[in-house]
Design a protein around this motif. Structure first.
Motif, mmCIF file in Angstrom:
data_model
loop_
_atom_site.group_PDB
_atom_site.id
_atom_site.type_symbol
_atom_site.label_atom_id
_atom_site.label_comp_id
_atom_site.label_asym_id
_atom_site.label_seq_id
_atom_site.Cartn_x
_atom_site.Cartn_y
_atom_site.Cartn_z
ATOM 1 N N ALA A 141 0.846 -1.489 0.114
ATOM 2 C CA ALA A 141 -0.030 0.128 0.297
ATOM 3 C C ALA A 141 0.473 1.483 0.284
ATOM 4 O O ALA A 141 0.478 2.477 -0.502
ATOM 5 C CB ALA A 141 -0.363 0.188 1.251
ATOM 6 N N LEU A 142 1.757 1.235 0.682
ATOM 7 C CA LEU A 142 2.919 2.133 0.925
ATOM 8 C C LEU A 142 3.399 2.669 -0.900
ATOM 9 O O LEU A 142 3.827 4.127 -1.571
ATOM 10 C CB LEU A 142 4.115 1.952 1.978
ATOM 11 N N GLY A 143 4.010 0.771 -1.221
ATOM 12 C CA GLY A 143 4.013 1.535 -3.001
ATOM 13 C C GLY A 143 3.346 1.915 -3.718
ATOM 14 O O GLY A 143 3.672 3.208 -4.571
ATOM 15 N N TYR A 144 2.199 2.127 -3.176
ATOM 16 C CA TYR A 144 0.804 3.167 -4.882
ATOM 17 C C TYR A 144 0.915 4.310 -4.280
ATOM 18 O O TYR A 144 0.671 5.013 -4.188
ATOM 19 C CB TYR A 144 -0.823 1.977 -4.173
ATOM 20 N N MET A 145 0.605 4.187 -2.405
ATOM 21 C CA MET A 145 0.642 6.085 -2.195
ATOM 22 C C MET A 145 1.862 6.544 -2.608
ATOM 23 O O MET A 145 1.592 7.767 -3.069
ATOM 24 C CB MET A 145 0.933 5.491 -0.494
#
Length: 164
Positions: A141-145
């Motif tokens: 999810a941090l990669g997407y953010m």
């Protein structure tokens, strides 16, 4: 397997970052006659397989899934499907960065949900919390953010605003 799984989960994001920030290098690398969006889609699908294999390697699967699984997963995948339906392959895979004219889309979920493809992906990941350790969901999810932040630097006023 923990560090290898984390690396596998994060594998696509440097690729996306480089293509977003240096699109002409990608176009040049693809050469004449090869659609850079199509090549990106193929590489992205391979990297997605690595991500899923990485999650599977740390997952503990059980049945039935928790009650929250189906609504989160189905809505997340609906958003992903809808984005692809509206933008097509070229719009989804950075065609605008590669010099293609991609019309500005205002139909749902655009205009209602900011970054609907990434939101859909995160919802689908959250649906899997019962099976996958939280830290792997979090780093994905941090990669997407991170990519939302990188891609937000595009000035929408430079794009065509013709509704599709």
């Amino acid at each position: 397997m923990g560090i290898a799984a984390a690396i596998g989960v994060l594998a696509p994001f440097p690729f996306y970052y480089l293509l977003w920030t240096r699109p002409q290098k990608w176009v040049d690398l693809c050469g004449n006659g090869r659609d850079p969006s199509k090549v990106m889609a193929n590489v992205s699908h391979f990297l997605k397989l690595i991500q899923f294999a990485s999650l599977f390697s740390v997952a503990t699967l059980s049945w039935p899934p928790p009650l929250y699984f189906w609504p989160l997963f189905v809505f997340g995948q609906f958003l992903n499907f809808r984005v692809y339906q509206l933008l097509g392959e070229a719009g989804t895979y950075y065609g605008v960065r590669f010099g293609k004219h991609i019309p500005w889309v205002t139909e749902f979920p655009f205009g209602v949900i900011r970054d609907p493809q990434y939101v859909g992906s995160v919802l689908s990941l959250l649906a899997c919390l019962n099976w996958v350790p939280f830290q792997y969901i979090l780093i994905w999810a941090l990669g997407y953010m991170f990519m939302i932040h990188v891609e937000s630097k595009e000035d929408p006023s430079t794009r065509a605003k013709t509704p599709v």
